[in-house]
Design a protein around this motif. Structure first.
Motif, mmCIF file in Angstrom:
data_model
loop_
_atom_site.group_PDB
_atom_site.id
_atom_site.type_symbol
_atom_site.label_atom_id
_atom_site.label_comp_id
_atom_site.label_asym_id
_atom_site.label_seq_id
_atom_site.Cartn_x
_atom_site.Cartn_y
_atom_site.Cartn_z
ATOM 1 N N ARG A 1 0.818 -1.215 0.000
ATOM 2 C CA ARG A 1 0.000 0.000 0.000
ATOM 3 C C ARG A 1 0.856 1.271 0.000
ATOM 4 O O ARG A 1 0.317 2.376 -0.059
ATOM 5 C CB ARG A 1 -0.953 -0.005 1.201
ATOM 6 C CG ARG A 1 -2.007 1.076 1.142
ATOM 7 C CD ARG A 1 -3.124 0.863 2.135
ATOM 8 N NE ARG A 1 -4.084 -0.120 1.640
ATOM 9 C CZ ARG A 1 -5.137 -0.525 2.327
ATOM 10 N NH1 ARG A 1 -5.355 -0.059 3.535
ATOM 11 N NH2 ARG A 1 -5.966 -1.406 1.814
ATOM 12 N N ILE B 1 -9.102 3.754 -1.363
ATOM 13 C CA ILE B 1 -8.339 2.541 -1.068
ATOM 14 C C ILE B 1 -7.807 2.571 0.354
ATOM 15 O O ILE B 1 -7.873 1.571 1.077
ATOM 16 C CB ILE B 1 -7.183 2.383 -2.070
ATOM 17 C CG1 ILE B 1 -7.736 2.118 -3.479
ATOM 18 C CG2 ILE B 1 -6.250 1.237 -1.657
ATOM 19 C CD1 ILE B 1 -6.684 2.051 -4.562
ATOM 20 N N GLN C 1 -10.349 1.760 2.808
ATOM 21 C CA GLN C 1 -10.861 0.398 2.604
ATOM 22 C C GLN C 1 -12.330 0.381 2.194
ATOM 23 O O GLN C 1 -13.090 -0.500 2.583
ATOM 24 C CB GLN C 1 -10.634 -0.464 3.858
ATOM 25 C CG GLN C 1 -9.159 -0.672 4.178
ATOM 26 C CD GLN C 1 -8.928 -1.657 5.313
ATOM 27 O OE1 GLN C 1 -9.624 -1.635 6.314
ATOM 28 N NE2 GLN C 1 -7.950 -2.518 5.147
ATOM 29 N N THR D 1 -15.424 -0.190 -0.464
ATOM 30 C CA THR D 1 -15.677 -1.168 -1.513
ATOM 31 C C THR D 1 -15.295 -0.565 -2.860
ATOM 32 O O THR D 1 -15.700 0.558 -3.170
ATOM 33 C CB THR D 1 -17.168 -1.556 -1.552
ATOM 34 O OG1 THR D 1 -17.543 -2.097 -0.283
ATOM 35 C CG2 THR D 1 -17.430 -2.589 -2.643
ATOM 36 N N HIS E 1 -17.012 -8.437 3.398
ATOM 37 C CA HIS E 1 -16.119 -7.274 3.325
ATOM 38 C C HIS E 1 -15.335 -7.342 2.023
ATOM 39 O O HIS E 1 -14.797 -8.394 1.675
ATOM 40 C CB HIS E 1 -15.145 -7.245 4.509
ATOM 41 C CG HIS E 1 -15.812 -7.108 5.835
ATOM 42 N ND1 HIS E 1 -16.147 -8.197 6.604
ATOM 43 C CD2 HIS E 1 -16.232 -6.005 6.514
ATOM 44 C CE1 HIS E 1 -16.732 -7.789 7.721
ATOM 45 N NE2 HIS E 1 -16.803 -6.464 7.692
ATOM 46 N N TRP F 1 -12.391 -4.994 -0.162
ATOM 47 C CA TRP F 1 -11.509 -3.826 -0.122
ATOM 48 C C TRP F 1 -10.296 -4.070 -1.011
ATOM 49 O O TRP F 1 -10.137 -5.145 -1.587
ATOM 50 C CB TRP F 1 -11.085 -3.510 1.311
ATOM 51 C CG TRP F 1 -10.077 -4.455 1.909
ATOM 52 C CD1 TRP F 1 -8.734 -4.258 2.043
ATOM 53 C CD2 TRP F 1 -10.334 -5.764 2.479
ATOM 54 N NE1 TRP F 1 -8.128 -5.346 2.659
ATOM 55 C CE2 TRP F 1 -9.092 -6.287 2.933
ATOM 56 C CE3 TRP F 1 -11.485 -6.551 2.638
ATOM 57 C CZ2 TRP F 1 -8.982 -7.532 3.524
ATOM 58 C CZ3 TRP F 1 -11.375 -7.799 3.228
ATOM 59 C CH2 TRP F 1 -10.127 -8.267 3.672
ATOM 60 N N GLN F 2 -9.462 -3.038 -1.144
ATOM 61 C CA GLN F 2 -8.258 -3.123 -1.977
ATOM 62 C C GLN F 2 -7.005 -2.837 -1.153
ATOM 63 O O GLN F 2 -7.014 -1.958 -0.292
ATOM 64 C CB GLN F 2 -8.312 -2.101 -3.117
ATOM 65 C CG GLN F 2 -9.333 -2.417 -4.191
ATOM 66 C CD GLN F 2 -9.432 -1.287 -5.193
ATOM 67 O OE1 GLN F 2 -10.246 -0.394 -5.026
ATOM 68 N NE2 GLN F 2 -8.620 -1.342 -6.241
ATOM 69 N N ILE F 3 -5.934 -3.571 -1.434
ATOM 70 C CA ILE F 3 -4.622 -3.265 -0.865
ATOM 71 C C ILE F 3 -3.955 -2.179 -1.708
ATOM 72 O O ILE F 3 -3.376 -1.224 -1.196
ATOM 73 C CB ILE F 3 -3.735 -4.518 -0.823
ATOM 74 C CG1 ILE F 3 -4.354 -5.576 0.097
ATOM 75 C CG2 ILE F 3 -2.322 -4.159 -0.350
ATOM 76 C CD1 ILE F 3 -4.484 -5.126 1.539
#
Length: 297
Positions: free
Chosen positions: A80, A205, A208, A210, A236, A238-240
């Motif tokens: 990240r 991002i 976190q 969606t 849940h 989310w993206q790293i």
């Protein structure tokens, strides 16, 4: 984010190093020239170039960090770090744009004489340097948010140099002394417009949220249609970073089956998720667990 990217473009720091060197030189030249000439547009361009240098340095180290592997203390590694760099770079652009607008308005109210010779030649030099630097990062910018934010700094500064050049010519040959400040405002508004998208995406991002391309209700509906699945809850998503999309959920099963039988259902779930661009998922199977069954909890 494109769905199911199996081959990610490898981004290296070599071109970033060249861009840092070139922009350091032109920043110093424009700062000196802006002070001597009294040009607000030239000083604005120097300030933007300084932000370019800082953003490129941040991007360089973030790129290096992102390649470090995961450890027991950092189970996701530093993937990240480039998102953080993109956030800092875009936020810096927004702040600089606001400062430029304030200074330009003050200059419009209190006009000063501008030495156009310095403005014209340094604007030409800045155009060449930023054009080359942007060219170095152009390919990487298509595959990486961090590189895109650095590229945006350079590309917009190249356009800024064009505006400063026209401003210098307008003052020299048409005596439009207001052109310097007006072009500075136009440049700043363009910076705000271009940087907002990266700022918003990187913030989403980091928080976190969606991913916008994921319809949770549609994913839940598709998984619920798989034979043996009774209910999907505690979801849940989310993206790293812009490439790694994560998904976790609890799955109620219709029957109390063995682990080996569940693995067949799990493979169908993962296939459905991969079709949505999800490349990492954690699924918790349940049969008689008494808990809340809301999709989002």
């Amino acid at each position: 984010m494109r769905k199911a990217e199996h081959h990610q473009h490898e981004v290296t720091g070599k071109n970033l190093g060249l861009a840092i060197l070139l922009n350091t030189v032109i920043t110093l030249a424009e700062a000196v020239g802006g002070i001597i000439s009294g040009s607000m547009a030239l000083l604005s361009d120097a300030a933007h170039n300084l932000s370019d240098v800082l953003s490129l340095i941040i991007s360089y180290f973030a790129n290096r960090l992102s390649k470090k592997g995961a450890t027991e203390r950092q189970t996701f590694g530093f993937r990240r770090s480039e998102i953080l760099a993109a956030f800092i770079n875009s936020a810096t652009l927004i702040i600089i744009a606001v400062i430029i607008i304030i200074e330009a308005v003050q200059r419009l109210m209190n006009p000063v004489t501008v030495s156009t010779g310095w403005v014209i030649w340094l604007a030409l030099a800045s155009f060449v340097v930023n054009g080359l630097s942007a060219l170095f990062l152009r390919e990487d910018s298509h595959h990486n948010m961090n590189m895109k934010s650095a590229y945006l700094h350079l590309f917009t500064d190249m356009l800024t140099s064009v505006a400063v050049l026209f401003g210098g010519l307008a003052i020299r040959y048409l005596n439009w002394f207001w052109a310097d400040s007006v072009l500075s405002v136009i440049i700043a508004l363009y910076l705000l417009y271009m940087s907002w998208g990266i700022f918003r995406s990187s913030l989403r991002i980091m928080m976190q949220f969606t991913p916008e391309e994921i319809d949770v209700s549609n994913v839940v509906s598709k998984i619920s249609e798989i034979r043996g699945v009774k209910n999907l809850h505690h979801v849940h998503v989310w993206q790293i970073n812009e490439h790694d999309l994560m998904f976790e959920a609890h799955v109620d099963l219709v029957e109390d089956i063995t682990v080996s039988n569940f693995e067949g259902i799990l493979e169908q779930i993962k296939l459905t998720l991969r079709q949505q661009g999800v490349n990492h998922s954690t699924i918790q199977p349940e049969f008689s667990v008494d808990d809340r069954k809301q999709v989002i909890y």
